[in-house]
Design an enzyme around this catalytic site. Sequence first.
Site, PDB file in Angstrom:
ATOM      1  CB  THR A  46      17.202  -1.015  25.541  1.00  0.00           C
ATOM      2  OG1 THR A  46      17.265   0.293  26.119  1.00  0.00           O
ATOM      3  CG2 THR A  46      17.060  -2.023  26.665  1.00  0.00           C
ATOM      4  CB  ILE A  47      21.946   2.194  25.229  1.00  0.00           C
ATOM      5  CG1 ILE A  47      20.983   3.375  25.135  1.00  0.00           C
ATOM      6  CG2 ILE A  47      22.518   1.837  23.888  1.00  0.00           C
ATOM      7  CD1 ILE A  47      21.674   4.699  24.859  1.00  0.00           C
ATOM      8  CG  ASP A  48      17.411   3.728  27.882  1.00  0.00           C
ATOM      9  OD1 ASP A  48      18.428   4.234  27.384  1.00  0.00           O
ATOM     10  OD2 ASP A  48      16.277   4.207  27.756  1.00  0.00           O
ATOM     11  N   GLY A  72      18.320   7.841  28.988  1.00  0.00           N
ATOM     12  CA  GLY A  72      17.696   7.110  30.104  1.00  0.00           C
ATOM     13  C   GLY A  72      16.272   7.610  30.214  1.00  0.00           C
ATOM     14  CD  GLU A 101      16.432  10.377  27.181  1.00  0.00           C
ATOM     15  OE1 GLU A 101      16.574  11.115  26.211  1.00  0.00           O
ATOM     16  OE2 GLU A 101      16.277   9.140  27.090  1.00  0.00           O
ATOM     17  CG  LEU A 156      27.980  12.250  20.645  1.00  0.00           C
ATOM     18  CD1 LEU A 156      28.715  13.268  21.496  1.00  0.00           C
ATOM     19  CD2 LEU A 156      28.808  11.895  19.415  1.00  0.00           C
ATOM     20  NE  ARG A 194      20.129   5.075  19.845  1.00  0.00           N
ATOM     21  CZ  ARG A 194      18.953   5.654  19.562  1.00  0.00           C
ATOM     22  NH1 ARG A 194      18.079   5.838  20.520  1.00  0.00           N
ATOM     23  NH2 ARG A 194      18.660   6.024  18.354  1.00  0.00           N
TER      24      ARG A 194
HETATM   25  O1  F6P Z   1      15.553   3.567  24.502  1.00  0.00           O
HETATM   26  C1  F6P Z   1      16.808   3.937  24.080  1.00  0.00           C
HETATM   27  C2  F6P Z   1      16.903   5.424  23.867  1.00  0.00           C
HETATM   28  O2  F6P Z   1      18.251   5.650  23.583  1.00  0.00           O
HETATM   29  C3  F6P Z   1      16.405   6.289  25.037  1.00  0.00           C
HETATM   30  O3  F6P Z   1      17.351   6.452  26.048  1.00  0.00           O
HETATM   31  C4  F6P Z   1      16.056   7.570  24.343  1.00  0.00           C
HETATM   32  O4  F6P Z   1      15.030   8.272  25.009  1.00  0.00           O
HETATM   33  C5  F6P Z   1      15.578   7.111  23.024  1.00  0.00           C
HETATM   34  O5  F6P Z   1      16.154   5.872  22.752  1.00  0.00           O
HETATM   35  C6  F6P Z   1      15.883   8.102  21.935  1.00  0.00           C
HETATM   36  O6  F6P Z   1      15.331   7.644  20.767  1.00  0.00           O
HETATM   37  P1  F6P Z   1      15.449   8.421  19.384  1.00  0.00           P
HETATM   38  O7  F6P Z   1      16.765   8.059  18.794  1.00  0.00           O
HETATM   39  O8  F6P Z   1      14.322   7.875  18.600  1.00  0.00           O
HETATM   40  O9  F6P Z   1      15.340   9.880  19.689  1.00  0.00           O
END
Ligand code: F6P
Length: 306
Positions: free
Chosen positions: A86-88, A131, A183, A231, A233
């Site tokens: 997870t990037i979070d 986040g 977010e 961007l 991710r």
């Molecule tokens: O959990 C990782 C994450 O990048 C969160 O920060 C974000 O809320 C979510 O994934 C977004 O997911 P999706 O690509 O399904 O909108």
Amino acid sequence: MKPRIGVLTSGGDCPGLNAVLRGVVLAAEKLGWDVVGFPALVIADAKKILGELQVRALIIVGGDGSLVTAQQLQEAGINCIGVPKTIDNDLEATATTFGFDSAVDVVVDALDRLHTTATSHRRVMVVEVMGRHAGWIALHGGIAGGADIILIPEIPFDYDKIAGVIKAREAAGCLGTVVVVSEGARPKHGEQVKRDVEAGEFRLGGIGDAVAREIAKRTGKETRCCVLGHLQRGGAPTTLDRILATRFGVKAVQLANEGHFGSMVSYQNYKVRHVPIAEAVNRLKLVPPNGELVQTARDVDISFGD
Ligand code: F6P
């Protein structure tokens, strides 16, 4: 036939995934094993399919939801090893996750660029970053990129306080202000901004626009919002993520070789170790509001709008 292990990357994208796969495949090859990649597995069929293919262990690279599945598969008698993704960076069981550093790098690059327009146009620039539950990306990105205000889920903010900070900056001759907002952040007496709410499922997003509107209303300053979104991710991982992800992949194979099934690789005190998956899932690592990192930000005059 050579011994076989399976690998499955579940869920979405994350910088460093390819490095994990490289670590798994090359470390397994060194042991004389074959690696089988799975695009997905349905729990009900998993045991039968893995049995037919004679896969002795399955490495699952995924976020919290996928790790829950890994634990269920383990309980159903399938040898599983988890690799957190997870990037979070919000999993309690590991000090850091691969992809986080790359996401922060995108935020820092964006802030470096947005300072220019904030200053030259005397604007407030609000930058919405990812986040969901935790503000690690906003906090690290904001400190490294020289944000003036950082808003995170762990510290609910007050619009009047934010306006006060911007007006004080203006009085001191700092005419542009850069605000980073997770977010998942929310005002003290308000809610998170959600979209597409359906049957309990929702996406976050939109808090940046809401913050920009309130700032403009309260300060009279031109305020613009920039949402970094996905961007953060994608693209090439940082060096740090490439190395961490490679270490995670190699460690997962070592754990399979040693029979440490039902465990997840974890980074602690500069070493890649392992923890039981059962203890790792559903345990969030949030930013401590009174911790050293938040204090460091406050000491360099960053406000949390509280
Ligand atoms: O959990 C990782 C994450 O990048 C969160 O920060 C974000 O809320 C979510 O994934 C977004 O997911 P999706 O690509 O399904 O909108």
